[in-house]
Design an enzyme around this catalytic site. Structure first.
Site, PDB file in Angstrom:
ATOM      1  N   CYS A 152     -30.105 -10.243  47.474  1.00  0.00           N
ATOM      2  CA  CYS A 152     -29.113 -10.812  48.411  1.00  0.00           C
ATOM      3  C   CYS A 152     -29.130 -10.137  49.778  1.00  0.00           C
ATOM      4  O   CYS A 152     -28.529 -10.652  50.723  1.00  0.00           O
ATOM      5  CB  CYS A 152     -27.714 -10.751  47.800  1.00  0.00           C
ATOM      6  SG  CYS A 152     -27.571 -11.830  46.375  1.00  0.00           S
ATOM      7  N   HIS A 185     -23.674 -12.324  54.199  1.00  0.00           N
ATOM      8  CA  HIS A 185     -24.293 -12.971  53.034  1.00  0.00           C
ATOM      9  C   HIS A 185     -23.202 -13.689  52.261  1.00  0.00           C
ATOM     10  O   HIS A 185     -22.101 -13.158  52.073  1.00  0.00           O
ATOM     11  CB  HIS A 185     -24.974 -11.905  52.167  1.00  0.00           C
ATOM     12  CG  HIS A 185     -25.290 -12.398  50.791  1.00  0.00           C
ATOM     13  ND1 HIS A 185     -26.057 -13.506  50.576  1.00  0.00           N
ATOM     14  CD2 HIS A 185     -24.908 -11.948  49.569  1.00  0.00           C
ATOM     15  CE1 HIS A 185     -26.150 -13.714  49.271  1.00  0.00           C
ATOM     16  NE2 HIS A 185     -25.457 -12.791  48.628  1.00  0.00           N
ATOM     17  N   ASN A 190     -24.017 -19.299  46.172  1.00  0.00           N
ATOM     18  CA  ASN A 190     -24.818 -18.155  46.612  1.00  0.00           C
ATOM     19  C   ASN A 190     -26.290 -18.521  46.474  1.00  0.00           C
ATOM     20  O   ASN A 190     -26.771 -18.747  45.366  1.00  0.00           O
ATOM     21  CB  ASN A 190     -24.459 -16.944  45.739  1.00  0.00           C
ATOM     22  CG  ASN A 190     -25.225 -15.686  46.132  1.00  0.00           C
ATOM     23  OD1 ASN A 190     -26.167 -15.741  46.909  1.00  0.00           O
ATOM     24  ND2 ASN A 190     -24.818 -14.557  45.567  1.00  0.00           N
TER      25      ASN A 190
HETATM   26  O1  UT7 Z   1     -24.721 -11.370  46.019  1.00  0.00           O
HETATM   27  C1  UT7 Z   1     -24.518 -10.524  44.929  1.00  0.00           C
HETATM   28  C2  UT7 Z   1     -24.244 -11.405  43.725  1.00  0.00           C
HETATM   29  N1  UT7 Z   1     -23.032 -11.291  43.037  1.00  0.00           N
HETATM   30  C3  UT7 Z   1     -21.782 -11.157  43.552  1.00  0.00           C
HETATM   31  O2  UT7 Z   1     -21.556 -10.981  44.711  1.00  0.00           O
HETATM   32  C4  UT7 Z   1     -20.648 -11.213  42.572  1.00  0.00           C
HETATM   33  C5  UT7 Z   1     -19.465 -10.341  42.929  1.00  0.00           C
HETATM   34  N2  UT7 Z   1     -18.390 -10.506  41.962  1.00  0.00           N
HETATM   35  C6  UT7 Z   1     -17.651 -11.623  41.911  1.00  0.00           C
HETATM   36  O3  UT7 Z   1     -17.850 -12.513  42.737  1.00  0.00           O
HETATM   37  C7  UT7 Z   1     -16.560 -11.737  40.865  1.00  0.00           C
HETATM   38  O4  UT7 Z   1     -16.500 -10.535  40.137  1.00  0.00           O
HETATM   39  C8  UT7 Z   1     -16.787 -12.940  39.896  1.00  0.00           C
HETATM   40  C9  UT7 Z   1     -16.532 -14.243  40.624  1.00  0.00           C
HETATM   41  C10 UT7 Z   1     -18.198 -12.919  39.343  1.00  0.00           C
HETATM   42  C11 UT7 Z   1     -15.838 -12.856  38.716  1.00  0.00           C
HETATM   43  O5  UT7 Z   1     -14.497 -12.757  39.157  1.00  0.00           O
HETATM   44  P1  UT7 Z   1     -13.521 -11.703  38.477  1.00  0.00           P
HETATM   45  O6  UT7 Z   1     -12.221 -11.887  39.104  1.00  0.00           O
HETATM   46  O7  UT7 Z   1     -14.159 -10.354  38.589  1.00  0.00           O
HETATM   47  O8  UT7 Z   1     -13.447 -12.204  36.983  1.00  0.00           O
HETATM   48  P2  UT7 Z   1     -13.872 -11.496  35.616  1.00  0.00           P
HETATM   49  O9  UT7 Z   1     -15.352 -11.504  35.432  1.00  0.00           O
HETATM   50  O10 UT7 Z   1     -13.177 -10.178  35.500  1.00  0.00           O
HETATM   51  O11 UT7 Z   1     -13.230 -12.486  34.584  1.00  0.00           O
HETATM   52  C12 UT7 Z   1     -11.830 -12.770  34.549  1.00  0.00           C
HETATM   53  C13 UT7 Z   1     -11.566 -13.795  33.476  1.00  0.00           C
HETATM   54  C14 UT7 Z   1     -12.158 -13.412  32.140  1.00  0.00           C
HETATM   55  O12 UT7 Z   1     -11.285 -13.893  31.130  1.00  0.00           O
HETATM   56  P3  UT7 Z   1     -10.230 -12.913  30.417  1.00  0.00           P
HETATM   57  O13 UT7 Z   1     -11.053 -11.824  29.798  1.00  0.00           O
HETATM   58  O14 UT7 Z   1      -9.324 -12.443  31.507  1.00  0.00           O
HETATM   59  O15 UT7 Z   1      -9.564 -13.824  29.424  1.00  0.00           O
HETATM   60  C15 UT7 Z   1     -13.438 -14.188  32.075  1.00  0.00           C
HETATM   61  O16 UT7 Z   1     -13.871 -14.469  30.763  1.00  0.00           O
HETATM   62  O17 UT7 Z   1     -12.179 -15.030  33.836  1.00  0.00           O
HETATM   63  C16 UT7 Z   1     -13.039 -15.457  32.777  1.00  0.00           C
HETATM   64  N3  UT7 Z   1     -14.182 -16.143  33.377  1.00  0.00           N
HETATM   65  C17 UT7 Z   1     -14.192 -17.480  33.601  1.00  0.00           C
HETATM   66  N4  UT7 Z   1     -13.314 -18.450  33.330  1.00  0.00           N
HETATM   67  C18 UT7 Z   1     -13.640 -19.698  33.695  1.00  0.00           C
HETATM   68  C19 UT7 Z   1     -15.324 -15.610  33.841  1.00  0.00           C
HETATM   69  N5  UT7 Z   1     -16.110 -16.567  34.361  1.00  0.00           N
HETATM   70  C20 UT7 Z   1     -15.434 -17.738  34.238  1.00  0.00           C
HETATM   71  C21 UT7 Z   1     -15.711 -19.071  34.583  1.00  0.00           C
HETATM   72  N6  UT7 Z   1     -14.803 -20.004  34.302  1.00  0.00           N
HETATM   73  N7  UT7 Z   1     -16.865 -19.415  35.197  1.00  0.00           N
END
Ligand code: UT7
Length: 356
Positions: A115, A283, A313
Site C-alpha cells: 500500500c 493512500h 482499497n
Molecule cells: O492499506 C493497508 C490495508 N489494511 C488496512 O488499512 C486495514 C486497517 N484496519 C481497518 O480498516 C479496520 O480494522 C477493519 C475495517 C479491517 C475492521 O474494523 P474494526 O473496527 O477493527 O473491526 P474488527 O475487526 O475488530 O471487528 C469488529 C466486529 C467483529 O465482531 P464481534 O467480535 O465484535 O462480534 C467482527 O467479527 O465486526 C465483525 N466483522 C464484520 N461484520 C460484518 C468483521 N468484518 C465484518 C464484516 N461484516 N465484513
C-alpha cells in the site's frame, strides 16, 4: 547528467470491469452494507473478469497516462511498476507491460511495497530520471485483488450478479472467516508519466520514507513463500492461507500515526509548512483512517481527497487514481503543493511532496 527536478506530465487510471456494491457481498458471506460503510466508508469496488491480469490493467492505465501527457508509447525509456499482485509468482509484471506496449528492450523494474507502493515507486522513479537513467519514465501502480478472494466459482457468479442461486452454507462460512479483509479491496491501476523539468518551481520536491519489519505478520500472505517446501500446497489452499492475514486494529493504529508523522517529516525536510499544502492525497485504505489522518493534521475538508467510497482499497493504485481525478476535475491546479502519503504491509510507509 543529474537533473534538478522531475515532474508528472500525465496521468490515467482504469478499474476492473465489474462494479460490485456492498449489497452483492452480503450474498457471498455474512456481512452488511451498513457494517462496511460504517467501518470503512466503502460503498462499492470493481473486480476484473477472470483471466484479466494485473499487466492488462497496468497497460490500459499506462495508455491513458501516455495520451494525457501527449507522449507516444515509443517515447518511454524506463518502466517502473508497483504491485503486490503480479501475473505470475515470477517474473514481475514490468517486463510483461513492456512487451504488451510493444516497446523496445528498455529497462523495466518491479517494486513491491504494497500500500505504500506509490510513494516508494515515486521516489525510485524520480531518482532514476534525475540520475539520467530514463528521460521519459512510466510509473504504474496496478493491483488485482480478486485472486485473494476465498470464493468458489459460484460465489463469484453471485458477487458479479451472474447468478441469484443461493451460496452453500459451507462456502458462505468459509468466506465469512475472511470478511474483515475481503470487503475492503478492489482491482484497478493508475499510471503517471515522469520526466525532467527545467521549471524550478514545479515538480517532485522530496520524500520521507520508512520501514519497520518487526510486525510483518500483522499484514501478510502466509502461503506461497519459499519458507515452505513446496512453496505452495493443497493444504495452503484448503486453509485459505492464500488470503492475506491482517490484524486490522494494528494496521489502523500504525496508519493514523505514521502517515501524519511522515507528512510533517517531509515538510520539515523541504522547509515547508502544513499551511503551504493545498491538498493531501492519502493512500485509500479506509475512510476512517483518512479521517484520523485529517484530524491529526487539523486539515479542513477541502485539503484532503478521498475516493475509497467508489473503488475500495486498490493498494498501489489508490494514490495515482486519486491524483488523476483531482487533476482532471480541477481540484489540483498548477502551482499547488500536493502531499502524498501511504502505509502498507512490511510495514513500509512515508510521504512525498510535489509542486504541480
Ligand atoms: O492499506 C493497508 C490495508 N489494511 C488496512 O488499512 C486495514 C486497517 N484496519 C481497518 O480498516 C479496520 O480494522 C477493519 C475495517 C479491517 C475492521 O474494523 P474494526 O473496527 O477493527 O473491526 P474488527 O475487526 O475488530 O471487528 C469488529 C466486529 C467483529 O465482531 P464481534 O467480535 O465484535 O462480534 C467482527 O467479527 O465486526 C465483525 N466483522 C464484520 N461484520 C460484518 C468483521 N468484518 C465484518 C464484516 N461484516 N465484513
Amino acid at each position: 547528467m543529474v537533473q534538478a527536478h522531475t515532474r508528472i506530465y500525465g496521468s490515467g487510471f482504469v478499474t476492473g470491469d465489474n462494479c460490485v456494491k456492498n449489497e452483492a457481498l452480503t450474498r457471498v458471506c455474512d456481512t452488511t452494507d451498513e457494517w462496511i460503510r460504517e467501518r470503512s466508508g466503502i460503498e462499492q469496488r470493481y473486480f476484473v473478469n477472470e483471466g484479466t491480469a494485473t499487466s492488462d490493467l497496468a497497460v490500459a492505465a499506462a495508455k491513458k497516462a501516455l495520451a494525457d501527457a501527449g507522449w507516444q508509447a515509443s517515447d518511454v525509456d524506463y518502466i517502473v511498476v508497483a504491485t503486490m499482485t503480479p501475473d505470475y509468482y515470477f517474473p514481475g509484471v514490468s517486463s510483461i507491460v513492456q512487451a504488451k506496449l510493444g516497446l523496445g528492450n528498455i529497462p523495466t523494474l518491479d517494486i513491491r511495497q504494497q500500500c505504500s507502493g506509490f510513494v516508494y515507486g515515486l521516489q525510485v522513479s524520480d531518482a532514476l530520471v534525475r540520475a539520467g537513467a530514463g528521460k521519459k519514465l512510466l510509473f504504474i501502480g496496478a493491483e488485482i485483488h480478486s485472486g485473494f478472494m476465498p470464493w468458489s466459482k459460484h460465489q463469484w457468479d453471485v458477487a458479479l450478479g451472474k447468478s441469484t442461486d443461493p451460496v452453500s452454507q459451507q462456502d458462505r462460512d468459509f468466506a465469512t472467516k475472511f470478511r474483515h479483509l475481503t470487503v475492503l479491496f478492489g482491482d484497478a491501476a493508475g499510471a503517471v508519466c515522469i520526466a525532467p523539468t527545467d521549471d524550478p518551481k514545479r515538480g517532485i520536491l522530496g520524500f520521507s520514507l520508512h520501514t519497520d519489519g518487526k510486525d510483518v505478520e500483522s499484514l501478510y500472505v502466509p502461503s506461497a513463500g519459499f519458507k515452505y517446501r513446496p512453496y505452495f500446497s493443497e493444504e495452503h489452499v484448503r486453509e485459505g492461507r492464500y488470503v492475506p492475514v491482517m490484524d486490522g486494529r494494528t494496521v489502523f493504529k500504525m496508519a493514523v500515526t505514521k502517515m501524519p508523522e511522515s507528512v510533517n517529516a517531509v515538510l520539515a525536510k523541504c522547509e515547508l509548512k502544513l499551511d503551504d499544502v493545498n491538498l493531501l492525497i492519502p493512500h485509500q485504505a479506509n475512510l476512517r483512517i483518512s479521517e484520523g489522518v485529517q484530524k491529526q493534521l487539523k486539515l479542513a475538508d477541502d485539503r484532503i481527497y478521498n475516493n475509497i467510497q467508489k473503488y475500495g482499497n486498490t493498494t498501489a493504485a489508490t494514490i495515482p487514481i486519486a491524483y488523476d481525478e483531482c487533476r482532471k476535475s480541477g481540484r489540483i491546479k498548477k502551482g499547488d503543493l500536493i502531499a502524498f502519503t501511504g502505509l502498507g504491509a512490511g510495514f513500509h510507509w512515508g510521504a512525498a511532496l510535489m509542486r504541480e
